[in-house]
Motif scaffolding. Structure first.
Motif, PDB file in Angstrom:
ATOM      1  N   UNK B  26       0.841  -1.210   0.000  1.00 57.73           N
ATOM      2  CA  UNK B  26       0.000   0.000   0.000  1.00 57.73           C
ATOM      3  C   UNK B  26       0.871   1.253   0.000  1.00 57.73           C
ATOM      4  N   UNK B  27       1.856   1.190   0.863  1.00 52.46           N
ATOM      5  CA  UNK B  27       2.725   2.362   1.006  1.00 52.46           C
ATOM      6  C   UNK B  27       3.487   2.642  -0.288  1.00 52.46           C
ATOM      7  N   UNK B  28       4.109   1.578  -0.804  1.00 56.15           N
ATOM      8  CA  UNK B  28       4.930   1.754  -2.004  1.00 56.15           C
ATOM      9  C   UNK B  28       4.085   2.077  -3.233  1.00 56.15           C
ATOM     10  N   UNK B  29       2.894   1.439  -3.279  1.00 59.32           N
ATOM     11  CA  UNK B  29       2.005   1.685  -4.422  1.00 59.32           C
ATOM     12  C   UNK B  29       1.610   3.160  -4.482  1.00 59.32           C
ATOM     13  N   UNK B  30       1.214   3.674  -3.331  1.00 58.35           N
ATOM     14  CA  UNK B  30       0.795   5.083  -3.312  1.00 58.35           C
ATOM     15  C   UNK B  30       1.989   6.005  -3.602  1.00 58.35           C
ATOM     16  N   UNK B  31       3.140   5.608  -3.068  1.00 55.91           N
ATOM     17  CA  UNK B  31       4.341   6.407  -3.295  1.00 55.91           C
ATOM     18  C   UNK B  31       4.722   6.427  -4.785  1.00 55.91           C
ATOM     19  N   UNK B  32       4.675   5.228  -5.354  1.00 60.70           N
ATOM     20  CA  UNK B  32       5.033   5.128  -6.769  1.00 60.70           C
ATOM     21  C   UNK B  32       4.019   5.844  -7.650  1.00 60.70           C
ATOM     22  N   UNK B  33       2.722   5.691  -7.284  1.00 61.39           N
ATOM     23  CA  UNK B  33       1.685   6.347  -8.082  1.00 61.39           C
ATOM     24  C   UNK B  33       1.835   7.865  -8.028  1.00 61.39           C
ATOM     25  N   UNK B  34       2.109   8.364  -6.842  1.00 62.96           N
ATOM     26  CA  UNK B  34       2.289   9.814  -6.703  1.00 62.96           C
ATOM     27  C   UNK B  34       3.478  10.280  -7.529  1.00 62.96           C
ATOM     28  N   UNK B  35       4.527   9.520  -7.382  1.00 60.73           N
ATOM     29  CA  UNK B  35       5.747   9.842  -8.133  1.00 60.73           C
ATOM     30  C   UNK B  35       5.485   9.828  -9.632  1.00 60.73           C
ATOM     31  N   UNK B  36       4.813   8.767 -10.046  1.00 63.67           N
ATOM     32  CA  UNK B  36       4.523   8.600 -11.465  1.00 63.67           C
ATOM     33  C   UNK B  36       3.574   9.692 -11.950  1.00 63.67           C
ATOM     34  N   UNK B  37       2.586  10.023 -11.092  1.00 60.80           N
ATOM     35  CA  UNK B  37       1.621  11.061 -11.459  1.00 60.80           C
ATOM     36  C   UNK B  37       2.333  12.388 -11.730  1.00 60.80           C
ATOM     37  N   UNK B  38       3.259  12.725 -10.853  1.00 60.27           N
ATOM     38  CA  UNK B  38       3.981  13.985 -11.027  1.00 60.27           C
ATOM     39  C   UNK B  38       4.853  13.961 -12.283  1.00 60.27           C
ATOM     40  N   UNK B  39       5.443  12.818 -12.506  1.00 59.19           N
ATOM     41  CA  UNK B  39       6.286  12.701 -13.703  1.00 59.19           C
ATOM     42  C   UNK B  39       5.452  12.829 -14.976  1.00 59.19           C
ATOM     43  N   UNK B  40       4.298  12.179 -14.955  1.00 60.33           N
ATOM     44  CA  UNK B  40       3.419  12.223 -16.132  1.00 60.33           C
ATOM     45  C   UNK B  40       2.890  13.642 -16.330  1.00 60.33           C
ATOM     46  N   UNK B  41       2.578  14.315 -15.218  1.00 63.18           N
ATOM     47  CA  UNK B  41       2.118  15.705 -15.307  1.00 63.18           C
ATOM     48  C   UNK B  41       3.183  16.577 -15.958  1.00 63.18           C
ATOM     49  N   UNK B  42       4.395  16.292 -15.565  1.00 65.55           N
ATOM     50  CA  UNK B  42       5.523  17.036 -16.139  1.00 65.55           C
ATOM     51  C   UNK B  42       5.597  16.842 -17.653  1.00 65.55           C
ATOM     52  N   UNK B  43       5.348  15.613 -18.057  1.00 68.34           N
ATOM     53  CA  UNK B  43       5.372  15.326 -19.495  1.00 68.34           C
ATOM     54  C   UNK B  43       4.147  15.915 -20.195  1.00 68.34           C
ATOM     55  N   UNK B  44       3.019  15.899 -19.464  1.00 65.90           N
ATOM     56  CA  UNK B  44       1.752  16.313 -20.083  1.00 65.90           C
ATOM     57  C   UNK B  44       1.724  17.795 -20.421  1.00 65.90           C
ATOM     58  N   UNK B  45       2.525  18.574 -19.702  1.00 67.36           N
ATOM     59  CA  UNK B  45       2.544  20.021 -19.991  1.00 67.36           C
ATOM     60  C   UNK B  45       2.959  20.262 -21.441  1.00 67.36           C
ATOM     61  N   UNK B  46       3.825  19.370 -21.900  1.00 62.70           N
ATOM     62  CA  UNK B  46       4.293  19.506 -23.285  1.00 62.70           C
ATOM     63  C   UNK B  46       3.164  19.315 -24.295  1.00 62.70           C
ATOM     64  N   UNK B  47       2.107  18.629 -23.867  1.00 63.09           N
ATOM     65  CA  UNK B  47       1.003  18.343 -24.796  1.00 63.09           C
ATOM     66  C   UNK B  47      -0.037  19.458 -24.830  1.00 63.09           C
ATOM     67  N   UNK B  48       0.215  20.536 -24.076  1.00 65.13           N
ATOM     68  CA  UNK B  48      -0.734  21.647 -24.016  1.00 65.13           C
ATOM     69  C   UNK B  48      -1.048  22.211 -25.405  1.00 65.13           C
ATOM     70  N   UNK B  49      -0.023  22.381 -26.183  1.00 67.77           N
ATOM     71  CA  UNK B  49      -0.209  23.105 -27.444  1.00 67.77           C
ATOM     72  C   UNK B  49      -0.585  22.195 -28.615  1.00 67.77           C
ATOM     73  N   UNK B  50      -0.883  20.945 -28.319  1.00 68.46           N
ATOM     74  CA  UNK B  50      -1.220  20.028 -29.415  1.00 68.46           C
ATOM     75  C   UNK B  50      -2.547  20.430 -30.053  1.00 68.46           C
TER      76      UNK B  50
END
Lengths: 342, 526
Positions: B26-50
Motif C-alpha cells: 500500500x505504502x509503495x504503491x501510493x508512493x510510486x503512483x504519486x511519483x509517477x503522477x507527477x512525472x506524467x504531469x511534467x510530461x503532459x505540460x508539453x502536450x498543451x499546445x497540441x
C-alpha cells in the motif's frame, strides 16, 4: 514431525557452529593482535581470506609488519609456515623443489625429491614482485589447484593452504608486476597503511622493551578446515547473489551496470572469479555479524579488498590519477540492489 | 509440544510477513503512483499546445479552402479553446496513471526490503521470506544439509524482528520535487500564443469576408484617377503611383494590358524623366556611361556586369521618349510596321546574335530591341551601342570586331627553324613571353616565381691540394749529461704498469738472490 524436529535441531546446530566460528576467530585475532598493533583491518582481512579458503596479497611500504603478521598468524593457528624471499635470480625449482642426487649408505646413488618452501600450510611470499614471471607463475598451480607438479611428480598440498604475498609499492625499479592471471588468484588485496599516533607507543614498547611477546596457538589445522566448511554452508539469498553479479559486471567496461567512470578509465574489469570471491568474503562477514545468510551490505563491505586488484586501469585513467578504489566506490554507489528501493 | 509451538511460530511468521507485505505494498504503491503522477504531469505540460496547433491548422484549411464543415471553429471563444487545450494533457495523465497502476506490481521481496531498510535488519525479513518459499515449494535437498540448517536458522532469526517491523511506522511520503524543464514551461506561453493566433485568424477572416460583401472602388479605377491627376501634377504624386503599380493586382482586376494603358504609363515615366531635368540629366548620363565603360575595363566581371546594367537602364530611359513617339506612330499605321519588320529583322538578329551581352538581357528588352522601329534609327546608333557595351565588358571577352587571328593553341614546342620573334607571335604567350596554357598545363603556376634556397652560403667543400716541398736539412744538437741532485718533493702517485709474468719472475728472483746473498754474508760473519 521428524522434519520439524530436524529443522529445529539443524537451526540449533547452525547457531552453535556460528557461535563457535566467532569464538575461534576472535581468539586467533586476539593472539595476532598481541604482536601486531594498529592493523586491525589488515588482521581481519587476512583471517577472512584464510577462513574463506583464499590467498591474500599485502601491499605496503617496508617496516609495517607484513612479515611479522603472517608469522604470528601461523603461530596463532599452529600451522607449518615457510617464507620465500623472492629475488630476480630465483627459479621455479627453488620454491617448488627439485630432485637431488644423494649417495646412500651402500655407496650407490639415487635421485631424491627435495620439497621446496612452497610445500607448507602457510606460505609467506615476501616481495613477490621481485621474482621473474617464470617463478611467479610457479605459484599459480599451488594457489589454484593446491598442488605442485615437478617433472612427473605431483604433490598434493596439505589443507589449510594459504599463500600470503607481500609487495612493496614504492620500489618499482627492478620488479616484475604480477600478471592479471596471478593477481586474480588472490582472494583479496589488503593495503597495509601506517599505524595511528596512539599505536606508536605500544609498538615501540613491545619491540624495544625487555619483555618478549609470544603468540600462543589459539586454533589448529582441523579447526580451520571446519570453519571453512561452516563458511561454505552460509546460504546466499537471490538478491545478494544478483547484487554481487551486478557489482562485478559494473566493473566491466560497456556492461549494463558500468558507470561512466568505468567505461572511460577501465581497460579490464573483474572476472567471474571476482563474484566468487565476493560471496565467500561476504559469507565470513555474515557469520561474524551473527547472521545466517549473506546480505547486500556484506557484499558492499567486501567489494573494495576483493575487487581492487582485479581492475586494470587504462592509460587515460592512469594519467588522470584514477585509482581502483575510486572506481569501485563509484560502482558500489551506482549499482542498485535488485529490490531497488532508494 | 515444542514442535507444535515451532509450527505455530512458523505459521505466525508467514502471516506476519504477509501483513508486512500488504502494508508495504500500500505504502509503495501510493508512493510510486504519486511519483509517477507527477512525472506524467511534467510530461503532459508539453502536450498543451497540441490541440491549439490542430485548431490553427484547421483554421488555415478553412480560410484557404472555405470548407463549410469547419465553420464551428468560428463559434469557439478563448475559454473554449483553453478548455479544449487542457483536454489532451488531462486524458494523457489519466491514461498513463491507470496503465501504470494496472501494470506495475510490487513483489514481496521489494515490500519486505522496505522494512529491512527502515529497521536496519540487513535483509533478514526478505531472506527469511525467500527461504520459507523455498522450503514450501521444493523438497529438502539432503545433499546439502549444512546449508539447509543455516536457512532454517535464518528463518528463526527473522522471527525476532517481525514484531518490531509490524509496529514500525513508515515515514510519510515526501512531496515530489518538481523538476520543471524550460521546454515544459515554454509550452504554456506557446499554447496561449497559438490560441490567440487562432482567434485572431478567426476574427480577421470574418472581417475580410464582411468587407468583401460591400462594393468598393477597384484599384485600377483608383489608379486611373491618380494617373489623370498626375498629368496635371506629376512631380508630387509620382512615387505613390509607382508604388501602387508595383503592388500585385487582385484577380478581378485586369492588369494593364492594352497598348493605350502602356502608352499612358510610358508617358508618365517620360514626364518624370523630363521633370527631373533634361538639361543636366542627359549629359550626366552620357558622361557616366562613357566613364563607366572606360573604368569597367579594369574591373572584375561582376562589377562590369552591374555597370552594364546601369548603362543599359540609362540608355533605355534616354531612348524611351523616342520609342514612345515611335509606338504612337506604329499604332497609327500597324500595317506599315509589319512590312518594315519583315524587311529588317533578319539583319538585326544577325548583328545582335554576335553580342553576348545583349542575349543576357531580359526577354522584354530583347523584344524591344528586336522591334523594327528601333532599327529604323540606323546602323550607326546600333554600332555605337555595341561599342559601348563591348568597352564596358572588355575585361571578360575578346573583341571580335578586331578580327585578329586566334592564339595558337598548339601545346607542343615550336620548331627550331622559326625566328624567336615569330615563335613568340605564333605561341599563345604573346609579347609577355609568359606561357598560357589550357587543361592540365593550366594548373602549373603561370607567374614566374624566383627560386629561393634556404640556407647559409658557405665556401663549399674543403678542397685538399697537395704540394710538393723539398726537405730541409736541420742540425741535430746533442744534450750533454750532467749530475742532478735529488728531488725535493715527491712525485705523487705513480701508476705501476702491470709487468708481464717473466718480468715479475725476474724481479722476484733478483730480490731473492740479493736477500740470499745478504743472509749468507751475515752467517759468514757470525
Amino acid at each position: 514431525m521428524n522434519v520439524m524436529k530436524d529443522e529445529t535441531m539443524g537451526a540449533d546446530a547452525a547457531r552453535e557452529a556460528s557461535a563457535q566460528f566467532r569464538t575461534t576467530y576472535n581468539n586467533i585475532k586476539e593472539q595476532v593482535c598481541r604482536m601486531m598493533v594498529g592493523q586491525d583491518d589488515v588482521i581481519e582481512g587476512v583471517l577472512t581470506a584464510l577462513l574463506a579458503g583464499g590467498h591474500v596479497l599485502l601491499e605496503g611500504v617496508p617496516g609495517l609488519g607484513k612479515t611479522m603478521l603472517v608469522r604470528s598468524l601461523s603461530e596463532a593457528i599452529d600451522l607449518p609456515f615457510s617464507r620465500i624471499q623472492f629475488t630476480p635470480d630465483m627459479m621455479p625449482a627453488d620454491i617448488q623443489g627439485t630432485s637431488l642426487l644423494i649417495e646412500s649408505e651402500d655407496g650407490s646413488h639415487e635421485l631424491r625429491f627435495q620439497e621446496g618452501p612452497l610445500v607448507s600450510n602457510l606460505v609467506l611470499a615476501d616481495e613477490i614482485n621481485r621474482a621473474t614471471p617464470k617463478t611467479q607463475s610457479a605459484l599459480l598451480e599451488a594457489m589454484q589447484e593446491r598442488q605442485i607438479t615437478v617433472g612427473k611428480r605431483t604433490i598434493k598440498l596439505a589443507e589449510p593452504y594459504c599463500v600470503m604475498a607481500t609487495q612493496n609499492p614504492v620500489e618499482q625499479e627492478g620488479t616484475y608486476p604480477l600478471p592479471e592471471a596471478q593477481l586474480d588468484r588472490f582472494l583479496m588485496k589488503l593495503i597495509v597503511g601506517y599505524p595511528k599516533e596512539s599505536d606508536y607507543s605500544s609498538i615501540l614498547r613491545r619491540t624495544t622493551g625487555a619483555e618478549e611477546v609470544t603468540v600462543s596457538a589459539a586454533s589448529n589445522a582441523e579447526e580451520i578446515i571446519k570453519m571453512r566448511q561452516v563458511v561454505r554452508a552460509v546460504p546466499v539469498p537471490e538478491q545478494a547473489e544478483a547484487y554481487a553479479v551486478r557489482l562485478v559486471m559494473g566493473t566491466q567496461p560497456a556492461s549494463d551496470y558500468a558507470p561512466s567512470l568505468v567505461n572511460e578509465h577501465i581497460a579490464l574489469g573483474s572476472s567471474p572469479r571476482g563474484a566468487q570471491a565476493l560471496l565467500l568474503t561476504a559469507k565470513v562477514k555474515a557469520l561474524l555479524s551473527d547472521r545466517f545468510a549473506v546480505s547486500v551490505d556484506d557484499i558492499k563491505a567486501a567489494a573494495l579488498p576483493v575487487l581492487r586488484h582485479r581492475l586494470v586501469i587504462n592509460f587515460q585513467g592512469q594519467s588522470e590519477g584514477i585509482t581502483a578504489d575510486q572506481v569501485i566506490n563509484d560502482v558500489v554507489a551506482s549499482v542498485k540492489a535488485p529490490h531497488g528501493i532508494d | 509440544m515444542n514442535n507444535s509451538t515451532k509450527k505455530i511460530n512458523r505459521q505466525d511468521l508467514i502471516e506476519s510477513l504477509d501483513r508486512l507485505v500488504e502494508r508495504a505494498n500500500q505504502y509503495l504503491q501510493s508512493w510510486l503512483l504519486k511519483n509517477h503522477f507527477h512525472q506524467v504531469c511534467n510530461q503532459a505540460i508539453l502536450l498543451f499546445f497540441v490541440l491549439p496547433l490542430v485548431f490553427l491548422f484547421l483554421q488555415l484549411v478553412r480560410i484557404v479552402t472555405g470548407f463549410s464543415g469547419l465553420s464551428f471553429l468560428q463559434s469557439l471563444g478563448f475559454w473554449q479553446y483553453l478548455g479544449l487545450s487542457l483536454l489532451v494533457p488531462i486524458l494523457f495523465v489519466v491514461f498513463k496513471v491507470i496503465w501504470f497502476y494496472l501494470n506495475h506490481k510490487i513483489n514481496r521481496r521489494t515490500a519486505l526490503s522496505l522494512f529491512d531498510e527502515k529497521l536496519g535488519l540487513k535483509d533478514r525479513l526478505a531472506t527469511a521470506d525467500e527461504f520459507l518459499v523455498e522450503q514450501d515449494s521444493v523438497k529438502q535437498d539432503t545433499s546439502n544439509k549444512m546449508e539447509s540448517i543455516f536457512k532454517q536458522a535464518a528463518i528463526d532469526d527473522a522471527q525476532a524482528f517481525v514484531k518490531p517491523a509490524l509496529s514500525a511506522q513508515l515515514d510519510p511520503i515526501k512531496a515530489y520535487k518538481w523538476q520543471g524543464n524550460l521546454l515544459h514551461y515554454l509550452s504554456v506561453p506557446v499554447t496561449l500564443i497559438l490560441i490567440l493566433l487562432a482567434l485572431w485568424m478567426n476574427h480577421w477572416q470574418s472581417t475580410a469576408w464582411s468587407n468583401a460583401e460591400t462594393p468598393a472602388f477597384t484599384e485600377v479605377e483608383v489608379e486611373k484617377i491618380s494617373v489623370a491627376e498626375n498629368k496635371k501634377t506629376p512631380e508630387t504624386t509620382k512615387p505613390v503611383q509607382l508604388a501602387q503599380l508595383d503592388k500585385p493586382l487582385p484577380e478581378d482586376v485586369k492588369p494593364l494590358q492594352t497598348k493605350t494603358d502602356k502608352a499612358e504609363l510610358d508617358q508618365l515615366l517620360a514626364d518624370k524623366k523630363d521633370s527631373s531635368g533634361k538639361s543636366q540629366a542627359g549629359r550626366q548620363a552620357d558622361a557616366k556611361s562613357s566613364s563607366n565603360s572606360s573604368n569597367s575595363s579594369g574591373t572584375p566581371s561582376d562589377q562590369s556586369s552591374s555597370a552594364n546594367k546601369k548603362n543599359k537602364q540609362k540608355q533605355q530611359t534616354e531612348q524611351k521618349p523616342k520609342k514612345q513617339s515611335q509606338q504612337q506612330q506604329a499604332e497609327r499605321n500597324p500595317k506599315q510596321n509589319e512590312s518594315q519588320k519583315a524587311s529588317s529583322t533578319s539583319g538585326a538578329a544577325q548583328s545582335k546574335s554576335s553580342s553576348r551581352s545583349q542575349s543576357e538581357l531580359p526577354t522584354e528588352n530583347r523584344e524591344d530591341k528586336a522591334d523594327p522601329n528601333e532599327e529604323d534609327e540606323g546602323e550607326n546608333e546600333e554600332v555605337e551601342d555595341e561599342d559601348e557595351q563591348q568597352k564596358s565588358s572588355s575585361a571578360n571577352k575578346p573583341n571580335f570586331r578586331l578580327k585578329k587571328p586566334p592564339a595558337n593553341r598548339q601545346m607542343s614546342m615550336p620548331g627550331g627553324t622559326l625566328d624567336l620573334k615569330l615563335r613568340r607571335k605564333a605561341s599563345r604567350g604573346g609579347k609577355s613571353g609568359l606561357k598560357k596554357s589550357r587543361g592540365v598545363a593550366s594548373m602549373i603556376l603561370g607567374i614566374p616565381v624566383p627560386d629561393r634556397i634556404k640556407g647559409i652560403p658557405n665556401n663549399g667543400r674543403t678542397k685538399m691540394v697537395q704540394e710538393k716541398a723539398t726537405p730541409k736539412q736541420e742540425d741535430a744538437t746533442l744534450s750533454e749529461a750532467e749530475v742532478r741532485a735529488a728531488r725535493d718533493n715527491s712525485f705523487g702517485h705513480l701508476q705501476h704498469p702491470e709487468l708481464s709474468p717473466w718480468m715479475q719472475d725476474l724481479i722476484k728472483n733478483y730480490f731473492l738472490t740479493i736477500r740470499q746473498q745478504s743472509t749468507e754474508t751475515e752467517e759468514g760473519q757470525l
